[in-house]
Design an enzyme around this catalytic site. Structure first.
Site: not given
Ligand code: TYM
Length: 336
Positions: A119, A201, A204
């Site tokens: 990032k 990966k 979004k």
């Molecule tokens: P975020 O918002 O980027 O993504 C949310 C969830 O979607 C999963 N994910 C994917 N899984 C499979 N293939 C993909 N291409 C893909 N893109 C995203 C992510 O692994 C995630 O599970 N840091 C986290 C948000 C967060 C969080 C937490 C998660 C903040 N605090 C505490 C768990 C526990 C994040 O950026 O997710």
């Protein structure tokens, strides 16, 4: 009695950032598993708006997206009566916990996080302190609920490992305070890849809309994006790293259908890519159409969404406060 049972259940925490429209990566890697886990566990599912602002957000869009993500949780099948659904910024203990954990986390650990490295390359104009500290807020999210399990996609594994390290460090410095949580990463669907560059990966934040499928993409857009997905010239539906595009489409199909990759390969023996892609597109459309209809209904009902996130925040604050009080006491703060 019901309440007692609920207390004894193991705890799950997870969240999604309202930082853009959700993709099928978010859905297949995270949300779909959350739905499966809701009966067996006491689940806290959060919309992590404070994480989202580590990159620039348009305030109006952030507000809309936050509600849309809540609507998506519910539409995907997460029952607000059974689970605690809430917005991170409504529970100030997340930020408070993060500060307390900050003082037990090292700069070196945070600078090794690959998401931070990626990032900060991508948002070179805005490498803010929040972006660097992001994993500590995430650790706080998880630890203040004494979560046993955290269902996430593969990309969050490193953050989970850091969370465990921070929890263990705090526990040994001050006496046991936190459960040390385990990641729950599904065998299939945990890493949905970019449709145009299938070694990356699906995200979004990609600049090319053909590289992802949004949860709210209309059927014709989904079909078109899948038909344009990059494959190869081998021409055989096989599950191998030499054919990353096809492998990804197999993963998508098997996660939706609940089958194995071997079964998909067998079904498509002797069948060309065109038909295979058509079926993958159709499977996604079928899976998402009812969710999309429900989301549209829910976002129009702001009062209902408000009642869900308010009740969620109240319950979450109660639990989170217990842990944060404990942390403060152990650290040596005077109790109020
Ligand atoms: P975020 O918002 O980027 O993504 C949310 C969830 O979607 C999963 N994910 C994917 N899984 C499979 N293939 C993909 N291409 C893909 N893109 C995203 C992510 O692994 C995630 O599970 N840091 C986290 C948000 C967060 C969080 C937490 C998660 C903040 N605090 C505490 C768990 C526990 C994040 O950026 O997710």
């Amino acid at each position: 009695m019901e309440k007692e049972n609920a207390i004894q259940k193991k705890v799950i925490f997870s969240g999604i950032q309202p930082s853009g429209q959700l993709t099928i990566g978010n859905y297949l890697g995270a949300l779909k598993n959350w739905v499966k886990l809701q009966d067996e566990y006491e689940c806290f599912y959060c919309i992590v708006d404070m994480h989202a602002i580590t990159v620039k957000q348009e305030p109006k869009e952030l507000r809309q997206r936050t509600l849309e993500v809540l609507a998506i949780y519910i539409a995907a099948g997460i029952d607000p009566e059974k689970n605690t659904l809430f917005i991170q910024s409504h529970v100030p203990q997340h930020a408070e916990g993060a500060w307390l954990l900050n003082c037990n986390t090292y700069m070196g650990e945070l600078s090794r996080m690959t998401q931070f490295k990626d990032k900060s390359q991508r948002y070179g104009q805005n490498i803010n302190v929040g972006l660097f500290d992001y994993p500590v807020l995430m650790a706080s999210d998880i630890l203040i609920y004494q979560a046993d399990l955290v269902p996430v996609g593969h990309d969050q594994k490193q953050h989970l490992e850091l969370t465990r390290d921070i929890a263990e460090r705090f526990n040994s410095a001050y006496s046991p305070t936190f459960k040390v949580p385990d990641p729950y990463i599904a065998k299939v669907g945990a890493k949905i890849m970019d449709l145009q560059e299938p070694t990356k990966k699906m995200s979004k934040s990609s600049d090319n809309p053909n590289s992802y499928i949004l949860m709210m993409d209309p059927p014709e857009v989904i079909r078109k994006k899948i038909s344009r997905a990059v494959t190869d010239s081998i021409g055989v539906v096989n599950y191998t790293d030499d054919q990353p595009g096809i492998k990804n489409l197999i993963d998508i199909l098997s996660t939706i259908k609940g089958t194995t990759s071997e079964e998909v390969v067998k079904t498509y023996e002797g069948i060309g890519y065109a038909q295979f892609k058509k079926d993958v597109g159709e499977a996604i459309v079928e899976e998402l159409a009812p969710v999309q209809d429900k989301v549209k209904e829910l976002v129009a009902d702001k009062k209902y969404l408000e009642s869900v996130y308010k009740a969620g925040a109240e319950k979450a604050s109660y639990i989170a406060n217990k842990t944060v009080r404990k942390m403060k006491k152990k650290i040596g703060f005077i109790q109020q």
